[in-house]
Structures are given as structure tokens and as C-alpha cells.
Design a protein around this motif. Structure first.
Motif, PDB file in Angstrom:
ATOM      1  N   LEU A 111      -3.995  20.449 -12.139  1.00 43.53           N
ATOM      2  CA  LEU A 111      -5.317  20.718 -11.757  1.00 43.53           C
ATOM      3  C   LEU A 111      -6.049  19.362 -10.974  1.00 43.53           C
ATOM      4  O   LEU A 111      -7.093  19.587 -10.319  1.00 43.53           O
ATOM      5  CB  LEU A 111      -6.304  20.695 -13.118  1.00 43.53           C
ATOM      6  CG  LEU A 111      -6.008  22.029 -13.988  1.00 43.53           C
ATOM      7  CD1 LEU A 111      -6.839  22.024 -15.250  1.00 43.53           C
ATOM      8  CD2 LEU A 111      -6.162  23.125 -13.219  1.00 43.53           C
ATOM      9  N   TRP A 133     -11.561  23.438 -16.778  1.00 53.84           N
ATOM     10  CA  TRP A 133     -10.905  24.829 -16.355  1.00 53.84           C
ATOM     11  C   TRP A 133     -11.255  25.734 -17.287  1.00 53.84           C
ATOM     12  O   TRP A 133     -11.570  26.791 -16.970  1.00 53.84           O
ATOM     13  CB  TRP A 133      -9.489  24.347 -16.394  1.00 53.84           C
ATOM     14  CG  TRP A 133      -8.376  25.692 -16.029  1.00 53.84           C
ATOM     15  CD1 TRP A 133      -8.175  25.993 -14.826  1.00 53.84           C
ATOM     16  CD2 TRP A 133      -8.134  26.563 -16.770  1.00 53.84           C
ATOM     17  NE1 TRP A 133      -7.670  27.363 -14.965  1.00 53.84           N
ATOM     18  CE2 TRP A 133      -7.579  27.667 -16.306  1.00 53.84           C
ATOM     19  CE3 TRP A 133      -8.304  26.847 -18.220  1.00 53.84           C
ATOM     20  CZ2 TRP A 133      -6.926  28.705 -17.056  1.00 53.84           C
ATOM     21  CZ3 TRP A 133      -7.782  27.684 -19.172  1.00 53.84           C
ATOM     22  CH2 TRP A 133      -6.988  28.958 -18.491  1.00 53.84           C
ATOM     23  N   LEU A 181      -6.878  28.404  -8.188  1.00 47.79           N
ATOM     24  CA  LEU A 181      -6.331  27.729  -9.503  1.00 47.79           C
ATOM     25  C   LEU A 181      -5.131  28.163  -9.774  1.00 47.79           C
ATOM     26  O   LEU A 181      -5.059  29.558  -9.995  1.00 47.79           O
ATOM     27  CB  LEU A 181      -7.296  27.521 -10.448  1.00 47.79           C
ATOM     28  CG  LEU A 181      -8.478  26.521 -10.156  1.00 47.79           C
ATOM     29  CD1 LEU A 181      -9.612  26.713 -11.234  1.00 47.79           C
ATOM     30  CD2 LEU A 181      -8.311  25.184  -9.993  1.00 47.79           C
TER      31      LEU A 181
END
Length: 124
Positions: free
Chosen positions: A2, A12, A80
Motif C-alpha cells: 500500500l 485501506w 489498489l
């Protein structure tokens, strides 16, 4: 994983919640994440400053803050990595399903017992 996105794991998870479950009361996120209100305020503030989440007063209860994903947050989410899949693969690949089912039953029961213990005031 991340870090290149300037995102932490709790951030997240907040984005995950907002993407998959829609607008969510900030107080509810605190309960889901089991984090202190002040900690959550800092984390949400960072997401708001980055433009990925918007914070508004809940129309149904003016005392509550409602969080929503922004278009920029939705765009980020699409880029992501899927941490859920990565974590599940790393943790559970090769484990027999019967063993998984037994572990889930035991952990669910233990969690229910701990929640009841806490509700009775045994832990502040």
C-alpha cells in the motif's frame, strides 16, 4: 503493497467499507475496527485531506458524521491491490475446508463469549 499509494492498512479498510457497503457512520467504523475515537479521527482526517473520503453531518442524526467515498477515492480503489485475496491466499491456501470450518466455529464462539464478557462490564 500500500505504501506506493500513500495508504495504510486501516485507511485501506475504511475505503473497502465505503466501496462495498456505501456511506458509513464514522462511529460505526470505530466499532468495526476496534480503534479509539481519536485514532479514527486522525485516520479519517488524512483520507479527507487526500480527497478520497468526504465527511458530512448525518441528516438523520446531526451528532453523527457520515463518511462517503469520493470519485477520487473510487478511482484510487480501482488501482489498489486486493488485500483480501492476497491475505486469504497467504494464510489459507492448502488448508482443508473441514479444518477451516472448525476454526471458524471455534473463533466465532470465542468472540461471542468475549463480547458478552465485555458487555457485562468485566473489561473497561
Amino acid at each position: 503493497m500500500l505504501r506506493p499509494f500513500d495508504l495504510g492498512p486501516t485507511q485501506w479498510y475504511i475505503l473497502h467499507q465505503l466501496i462495498h457497503h456505501g456511506p458509513t457512520a464514522q462511529r460505526d467504523l470505530g466499532q468495526l475496527l476496534q480503534v479509539e475515537r481519536s485514532t479514527l479521527t486522525v485516520i479519517v482526517g488524512a483520507l479527507v485531506r487526500k480527497g478520497w473520503v468526504e465527511q458530512a453531518v448525518d441528516a438523520a442524526d446531526q451528532r453523527r458524521k457520515l463518511l462517503r467515498i469520493t470519485p477520487a477515492g473510487t478511482e484510487l480503489w480501482a488501482k489498489l491491490p486486493d488485500l483480501s485475496a492476497i491475505i486469504n491466499d497467504a494464510a489459507f491456501t492448502g488448508i482443508d475446508q473441514a479444518d477451516m470450518d472448525a476454526a471458524v466455529r471455534v473463533l466465532r464462539l470465542a468472540t461471542e463469549r468475549l463480547d458478552a464478557f465485555i458487555e457485562k462490564g468485566h473489561i473497561a
